[in-house]
Structure formats: structure tokens, C-alpha cells
Design an enzyme around this catalytic site. Structure first.
Site, PDB file in Angstrom:
ATOM      1  N   HIS A 113     -72.898-126.365   3.139  1.00 54.74           N
ATOM      2  CA  HIS A 113     -73.837-127.358   2.595  1.00 54.74           C
ATOM      3  C   HIS A 113     -73.855-127.168   1.080  1.00 54.74           C
ATOM      4  CE1 HIS A 113     -75.483-128.558   6.529  1.00 54.74           C
ATOM      5  NE2 HIS A 113     -75.288-127.296   6.864  1.00 54.74           N
ATOM      6  N   LEU A 114     -73.264-128.111   0.391  1.00 55.07           N
ATOM      7  CA  LEU A 114     -73.160-127.970  -1.070  1.00 55.07           C
ATOM      8  C   LEU A 114     -74.274-128.720  -1.795  1.00 55.07           C
ATOM      9  CD1 LEU A 114     -69.274-128.174  -1.447  1.00 55.07           C
ATOM     10  CD2 LEU A 114     -70.731-126.152  -1.245  1.00 55.07           C
TER      11      LEU A 114
ATOM     12  N   ASN B 278     -81.001-122.662  11.668  1.00 56.26           N
ATOM     13  CA  ASN B 278     -80.836-123.557  12.810  1.00 56.26           C
ATOM     14  C   ASN B 278     -79.352-123.677  13.163  1.00 56.26           C
ATOM     15  OD1 ASN B 278     -81.548-125.299  14.830  1.00 56.26           O
ATOM     16  ND2 ASN B 278     -81.648-127.097  13.519  1.00 56.26           N
TER      17      ASN B 278
ATOM     18  N   HIS C 256     -81.273-122.946  -0.309  1.00 56.47           N
ATOM     19  CA  HIS C 256     -82.582-123.593  -0.493  1.00 56.47           C
ATOM     20  C   HIS C 256     -83.259-122.967  -1.701  1.00 56.47           C
ATOM     21  CE1 HIS C 256     -82.566-125.874   3.209  1.00 56.47           C
ATOM     22  NE2 HIS C 256     -82.195-124.802   3.871  1.00 56.47           N
TER      23      HIS C 256
ATOM     24  N   ASP D 294     -74.058-133.100  11.170  1.00 58.41           N
ATOM     25  CA  ASP D 294     -74.662-131.759  11.136  1.00 58.41           C
ATOM     26  C   ASP D 294     -76.032-131.731  10.486  1.00 58.41           C
ATOM     27  OD1 ASP D 294     -74.614-128.864  11.549  1.00 58.41           O
ATOM     28  OD2 ASP D 294     -74.680-128.815   9.367  1.00 58.41           O
TER      29      ASP D 294
ATOM     30  N   ASP E 112     -71.910-121.986   7.572  1.00 56.01           N
ATOM     31  CA  ASP E 112     -73.166-122.753   7.547  1.00 56.01           C
ATOM     32  C   ASP E 112     -73.994-122.374   6.298  1.00 56.01           C
ATOM     33  OD1 ASP E 112     -75.123-124.572   8.139  1.00 56.01           O
ATOM     34  OD2 ASP E 112     -75.824-123.586   9.958  1.00 56.01           O
TER      35      ASP E 112
ATOM     36  N   ASN F 115     -75.009-133.919   5.093  1.00 55.72           N
ATOM     37  CA  ASN F 115     -76.457-134.192   5.017  1.00 55.72           C
ATOM     38  C   ASN F 115     -76.947-134.122   3.578  1.00 55.72           C
ATOM     39  OD1 ASN F 115     -75.988-131.424   4.987  1.00 55.72           O
ATOM     40  ND2 ASN F 115     -77.963-130.929   5.901  1.00 55.72           N
TER      41      ASN F 115
END
Lengths: 311, 426
Positions: B60-61, B276, B307, B150, B303, B92
């Protein structure tokens, strides 16, 4: 002791010590002027992010009877509604000079998270469905007061109702079993956690099979939203199976005591007026709330000199 | 004439060989593998393994939309430091990667950073809403080879069937985040004895397994190929093992954290451990490791989910799930000692390159003529994580205080050194 966050952290000796200290506080509360200077100069901040009547008022009364200054943080008028983070709120109040935070929050673990952000003591006044240690202290003290028992060995306690979502149940299961009681949980399977096999309790789904065997019947509040969530089909069905009715009161052992942490849902888990129950301790639970919370505040913040060497 | 680069004295790992050799690179290709090679620039690799660069199927970039947490540049740098030469960017984002414009933007930002091959995935459904198909053919035409929603599983079985049927004609891989949403409302951690004690809503294993089972059966009737993202339970491994035995075109990945961390960490009340699918039990970890060894699990994928600090300082129920992974993956996998070095390279480079359909340029044997996307790593070096020193823009690593074993020394992307001696070069 720095914090009171869970019964587990408190342990048996901590629990016994606080119950003994509560005796001293109860004595103070009997005096014509129930106020001592023990915590003069100390400041206690109440951080209540969830509604509460009795817990908040009894903490504030307890602090005042020990001459502590109190600060109440009212969420509806606070900066939290302006988007301030919990960490910033805690840091801001800490900067004002606070010795203890009394914290209630709907989220599990908040008291532990907050204790990383402040040097003040943290008292957990309820975190989600996790812990409510001062309620457990109140309940242990109340049972002890009524039965004059130092240990709960041989005592059988039934906790009835929504165990799954109850912080009172989690704290009381730990406290009652620490003191030696055997605990039976009475609830429909949907209101029990998915797996309680590692808890030192037995489980029943039928109140009528248990009620005649217990020394303490501890009723929990059923929140009406549990019906919307599908945990029980209707409140009426729940109340028929798990509510305290006149008939069930008659099935109790003659010296069995009845407790409820409040607030009661009349017509749901309490189908009978508690004043019609001979051995109801519900009012004693409220009355003892102040003494217990005085003991907790004194234990965490007291210097030890003003109450006969207790520290 | 560009300068030549020689990687000296490392053990080169290929599919059918493993020996100490020098590797000479010119422009963006390996031009020679052998003894006593000389070049304009020499990189020492003694005591190290030299393999094709790692390929992460699951990063997730955060760009576009959440640049406070990570940008394609900072994520690429974290990837390079972790030995990666290709990252499949999860869709996402905000806006999500369901249009050619967004996919092109992500790819271009990757090129601008120039640290790894940023391979944008596409959404299966518009806006990842699970209601109607994204323009998969258009996206495939724009170079997208890997599709997933995803963060969400595609809940509607009929829509998922259509997606698989449609994908068959496109030569792309569909990847599922397996989670039956009705069973995980408000869930914070694995449904287990620990969640009973903490009073937290549980994320039951069956919420993953039901969707794994459903999708295996959809693959059976459609014949399309399917990749399972971040499998976390024992029964999921069993289901995939049985499906592979039946010859179905299924692949699966597991994350480093699901191989190394257990549910009990949530008792610290630290949202850094919220992820998750959630951290599971030690029995699940053991089953996942068996799956790595017997070929049920094809890939280790991070994954990587950055954050910002303020988001991870919220309460357990409100904090977003996810943890960093790119810079620690190798060190965690080797510290767990679950498999041989050769298997690690297969799981982190050869197999994921094939699943992402980028095996023309990644995950190739280190031989003359292949693209110089390489990783040089020391399998023995122990180190511990200092969050502030990570290249990622966020610091939500769950590995503070743990000793990791194995660290990337050099990374070569398209013939250029992106990492030398553990230091990013730009």
C-alpha cells in the site's frame, strides 16, 4: 500502586488491601462531617467519554471527601468535538497539573494507551466491554459487608445476562474467583463470549436450573440494542428466560443476596421491584461506591500519614 | 559508454544452481556471471547471496490520497532497502485505481522516483464498492496485470463469478482479500480466548475460510486463475492445498507478520498490532509455515500498510488496521527460519514475479542477458528496527525490540544501484 486499570493488574493482595482500606473510608463517611484533608493539594480529573451517573458522581464525591481538587472534562463541550486527539487532550490536562485521571471510554484499552502519554495515575472507570475494576471492588466489598466473610471460599455466585458485552462481568469474574468464590455464568449462548473455556467459571443457559443453588445472584443490565443486533429475538423472550420475576425470587435460597450494578432495566432483567426482594443489596452497592473510590484515590495518591499509616 | 558494475564474491542463487560468482552489469542488463570479473565500479558481496530482486505482491503506497502516510517515492525507497525491485501497488488509493488515469499516474510516479518498478494493480469493482465491474479490459490494455479490491473482499458471489469469467479473456490475475464482511463487523482481533478476555469483537477464522472456499469453487467452474492475498488461518491453507491437488489454477501468499506475530500481542492495547486479517494463533502460524514448505503458499508478500502516527494513536476499535513490512520482510522471514534461502528467494522473487505477470523483467535467473534487477543480502546479519530510521514516511512497525536476522546489503534496479551497504542511494 500507580494505576488501577484492571483486577488482573491489582491481584489478590491489592484487592484485599483496598477492601481493608475501604473500611476506614466507610468509617469517615459515618462521621457528622465526612471529610478529611488526606488529599489536599491533589487534583483528580474525570475524563468521561461515555455517559455515567453513579460512577462519575461517586468518584467526584470521593475526591471531595478526601479534600482533593476535581476537574471534570465534559466531552460535549470539549475540544474533542473540534477534532482534538485523545493524546493532545490528555497532554493538555496533564500540563494543568493533574495527579490522577479517572477515565471512562467506549473503547477497550484506552486507560493503557493514556498511561503512555501522561505521568499521572490512571483509574479505569470502564473501558468498552473490558474492565470496570472499581465496580468489582464495590461488589466485593458489598458482599463482604453483608456476609461478614473475609474469603469467598465456598460461595457460589451466578452472573446473569449479557456477559459478552459486559465490563462489569469481566472484572467481577476475576475478583470473585480471586477471593475464592465459584462463579456460574447464566446467559443465552449469543450473549456469552465465543470461548470461555479458559475462564475459571461454569456456564448455564437456564436460570431456573441455577437459581436455587446460588448464594449471590448478580443481574446484569441488558441493553435494548442487543435485540437490534440479533443477540436475542425479543426483550420479552429474554426477560422470560433470564429476568428476575417474583416466582424466581421465591426459588432463591432464603439467605441468597441479589445484586445489580445499575442502571436497571425495569421490565427486562428486573421484572420485580428490587425493594420487594428481601436480600437486595442494590442500594448498598451505590452507597459503598463512594467509600471504595475514596480508598482507591487514597491508595494511588495518598502520602500515607493522614490515615493511620496506610499508604 | 556507460560504466560497468561488478558484484564481487557473492553466492549467486538461481533456480538450478548456487555458486560463488561475480556478476557484471552494463546498462540495465547482466552481461556476465563468472570468476574474477572486473568493472568500473565494484560492490563487495562476500558472505552474501545474490539473487533476482524481490517482488512484493502487496504494497500500500498510499498515493494518491494519503500522502501523509506514504508516497510512492518513500514507499519505493523502503522497498529498495528491503531488497525489492518491484512493488505491486494496491488499489485502495483515493481516488482508487479503477481508471486508466489513476493507474497511469501511479506508474508515472513510480518512474519519477526511479527506485523500484511500481506495478499498479487495478480494482476488480468500481471504486472497490463491490457493485459493478471496473473497466478491466481497458485497464488490462493499459498494462494492468493484477486486479484486486484489497481492503475489501468482493462480497457478491455472482459478481465475483462474472469477474473471473471476464478476466479469463484478458490474461490477468485476480486476487482476493478473503473476508466475509457480515462476520467481521467491528472486529479488532482474532476471535480467540484473548479477545474474550479483552472484550473486543472477534474476527473469526471462518470469515476468511468461507470466502476461500467460495472462490476455489468459482475457480473450479470458471477455469480462471486466482490469487489469494494474505492467508492467515490453518484451514485456509488446507483448503488451498486441496484445491491445488485438484489442479486448480490457484496461488496464495502469506505475510511476514502472519508468520511471526500472534494474537496475544493485542493484550498490549497497542494499535500497531491491529491488522487485517488479524494476527492469529501459534497453530495458524505453524500451518502457514508448513504451507510454505510444501508449496501450498507460493509467495511471501508484505501487505505494507503505512499509517500516520495520529491514526495509530486512536483507540483499538478506531485505529486503522495495517503495519509496515517492506524494510523488515527479509529479516523477519530469515529470523523465523521457516525455510531455506533458496525457498525464500522463490517465495519473495521468482514466484511473485510470475503471479504478477512481470517475470519478463523480474524474478529471472541471474545470467547473462537478463534485466539487472538484483538483490544482495547478508543472511546472518542481525539487527533491530529503529522506527525513526526507516525510510517509510510512517513508523507503524510491529517489530520494535525484536531482533531480525538477515539484511539487504545492495539492491540493483535496472542496472542502477538503489541501495549500497544498506544505504539508499537517492
Amino acid at each position: 500502586m500507580k494505576h488501577l486499570r484492571s483486577i488482573d493488574e491489582l491481584g489478590l493482595s491489592g484487592l484485599m488491601g483496598l477492601l481493608q482500606l475501604t473500611d476506614h473510608m466507610a468509617e469517615i463517611n459515618q462521621r457528622p462531617v465526612p471529610k478529611v484533608p488526606a488529599l489536599r493539594g491533589r487534583t483528580v480529573a474525570s475524563l468521561f467519554f461515555e455517559d455515567s451517573t453513579r460512577t462519575r458522581l461517586s468518584f467526584e464525591t470521593a475526591a471531595k471527601r478526601l479534600s482533593a481538587d476535581t476537574m471534570t472534562f465534559n466531552v460535549s463541550t470539549s475540544s474533542v468535538n473540534k477534532g482534538e486527539s485523545l493524546r493532545d487532550t490528555v497532554a493538555t490536562i496533564t500540563d494543568m497539573g493533574v495527579d490522577a485521571f479517572v477515565v471512562r471510554h467506549k473503547s477497550v484499552g484506552i486507560p493503557w494507551q493514556i498511561s503512555k502519554w501522561t505521568s499521572a495515575s490512571i483509574i479505569n472507570a470502564g473501558d468498552g466491554a473490558h474492565q470496570h475494576p472499581t465496580q468489582a471492588l464495590v461488589d466485593c466489598y458489598t458482599i463482604r459487608e453483608a456476609t461478614h466473610a473475609q474469603s469467598f471460599a465456598g460461595m457460589k455466585v451466578a452472573i446473569v445476562g449479557d456477559i459478552k458485552h459486559s465490563r462489569v462481568a469481566r472484572s467481577n469474574i476475576q475478583a470473585f474467583t480471586l477471593l475464592g468464590a465459584s462463579v456460574v455464568l447464566v446467559a443465552p449462548p449469543t450473549l456469552l463470549p465465543p470461548d470461555v473455556s479458559h475462564w475459571p467459571v461454569s456456564v448455564s443457559h437456564k436460570l431456573d436450573e441455577v437459581i436455587g443453588t446460588v448464594d449471590v445472584l448478580y443481574m446484569l443490565r441488558l441493553q435494548s440494542e442487543r435485540m437490534a443486533q440479533g443477540h436475542v429475538p425479543t426483550l420479552r423472550e429474554y426477560s422470560e428466560q433470564y429476568g428476575l420475576t417474583q416466582k424466581r425470587v421465591l426459588a432463591l435460597k432464603s439467605d441468597a443476596i441479589v445484586m445489580h450494578p445499575g442502571p436497571m432495566n425495569r421490565g427486562v432483567e428486573m421484572q420485580i421491584d428490587p425493594s420487594d426482594v428481601k436480600n437486595s443489596l442494590i442500594h448498598r452497592q451505590v452507597a459503598n461506591g463512594v467509600s471504595v473510590r475514596m480508598a482507591v484515590l487514597f491508595e494511588l495518591l495518598g502520602s500515607g500519614s493522614s490515615l493511620g499509616g496506610q499508604a | 559508454m556507460s560504466k560497468s558494475l561488478v558484484i564481487k564474491g557473492g553466492t549467486v542463487i538461481n533456480r538450478k544452481s548456487q555458486e560463488v560468482s561475480d556478476v557484471k552489469i552494463e546498462n540495465d542488463c547482466v552481461i556476465e556471471v563468472g570468476k574474477n570479473l572486473k568493472g568500473d565500479i565494484q560492490l563487495d558481496a562476500s558472505g552474501c547471496f545474490v539473487s533476482s530482486g524481490f517482488v512484493d505482491l502487496h504494497a500500500h503506497l498510499r498515493e494518491p490520497g494519503k500522502e501523509e502516510a506514504e508516497t510512492i517515492e518513500t514507499g519505493s525507497r523502503a522497498g529498495a532497502l528491503g531488497g525489492y525491485t518491484a512493488l505491486v501497488a494496491m488499489p485502495n488509493t483515493d481516488p482508487p485505481q479503477d481508471s486508466v488515469a489513476v493507474v497511469d499516474f501511479v506508474r508515472e510516479q513510480g518512474k519519477r522516483a526511479g527506485l523500484v518498478d511500481v506495478v499498479p494493480s487495478g480494482c476488480i469493482t468500481l471504486g472497490r464498492q463491490g457493485e459493478s465491474l471496473a473497466p478491466m479490459a481497458e485497464l488490462a490494455h493499459a498494462g494492468v496485470t493484477f486486479f484486486t479490491d484489497d481492503g475489501n473482499g468482493v462480497q457478491d458471489a455472482a459478481l465475483m463469478r462474472r469477474a473471473l469469467e471476464y478476466a479469463k479473456g484478458l490474461g490477468v490475475t485476480l486476487a482476493q482479500h478473503c473476508e466475509v464482511a457480515e462476520l467481521t463487523k467491528g472486529a479488532v482481533m482474532n476471535e480467540c480466548s484473548c479477545c474474550t478476555d479483552l472484550g473486543l469483537p472477534g474476527w473469526p477464522a471462518i470469515a476468511e475460510e468461507l470466502m476461500v472456499f467460495r472462490d476455489i469453487e468459482l475457480v473450479r467452474i470458471t477455469g480462471a486463475s486466482m490469487h489469494f492475498l494474505h492467508l492467515s488461518t490453518k484451514r485456509s491453507v488446507e483448503l488451498v492445498r486441496a484445491a491445488k491437488r485438484d489442479g486448480l489454477p490457484i496461488t496464495a501468499e502469506v505475510t511476514p507478520h502472519h508468520l511471526s506475530l500472534t494474537q496475544e500481542l493485542l493484550a498490549s492495547y497497542d494499535p500497531v498490532f491491529k491488522v487485517n486479517p488479524p494476527l492469529r494463533s501459534i497453530e495458524d502460524i505453524q500451518a502457514l509455515k508448513v504451507g510454505l514448505l510444501d508449496g501450498t503458499i507460493d509467495a511471501i508478500a508484505t501487505d505494507h500498510a503505512p499509517h500516520p502516527r495520529r491514526d495509530k494513536e486512536m483507540s483499538l476499535d478506531l485505529a486503522p488496521p495495517g503495519m509496515l513490512g517492506l524494510e523488515t520482510a527479509l529479516g523477519v522471514v530469515l529470523a523465523e527460519g521457516a525455510c531455506e534461502i533458496r525457498d525464500v528467494v522463490a517465495l519473495m522473487s521468482w514466484n511473485p514475479a510470475k503471479i504478477a505477470r512481470i517475470d519478463n523483467r523480474h524474478g529471472c535467473d541471474v545470467i547473462a542477458g537478463t534485466k539487472a534487477n538484483l538483490c544482495v543480502f547478508d543472511p546472518q546479519l542481525t539487527w533491530s528496527v529503529v522506527p525513526e530510521r526507516l525510510a517509510s514516511k510512517s513508523i507503524n512497525t510491529p517489530y520494535i525490540g525484536r531482533t531480525l536476522r538477515g539484511r539487504v546489503r545492495h539492491t540493483i534496479f535496472q542496472g542502477t544501484t538503489t541501495v549500497i551497504d544498506g544505504q539508499a542511494q537517492k
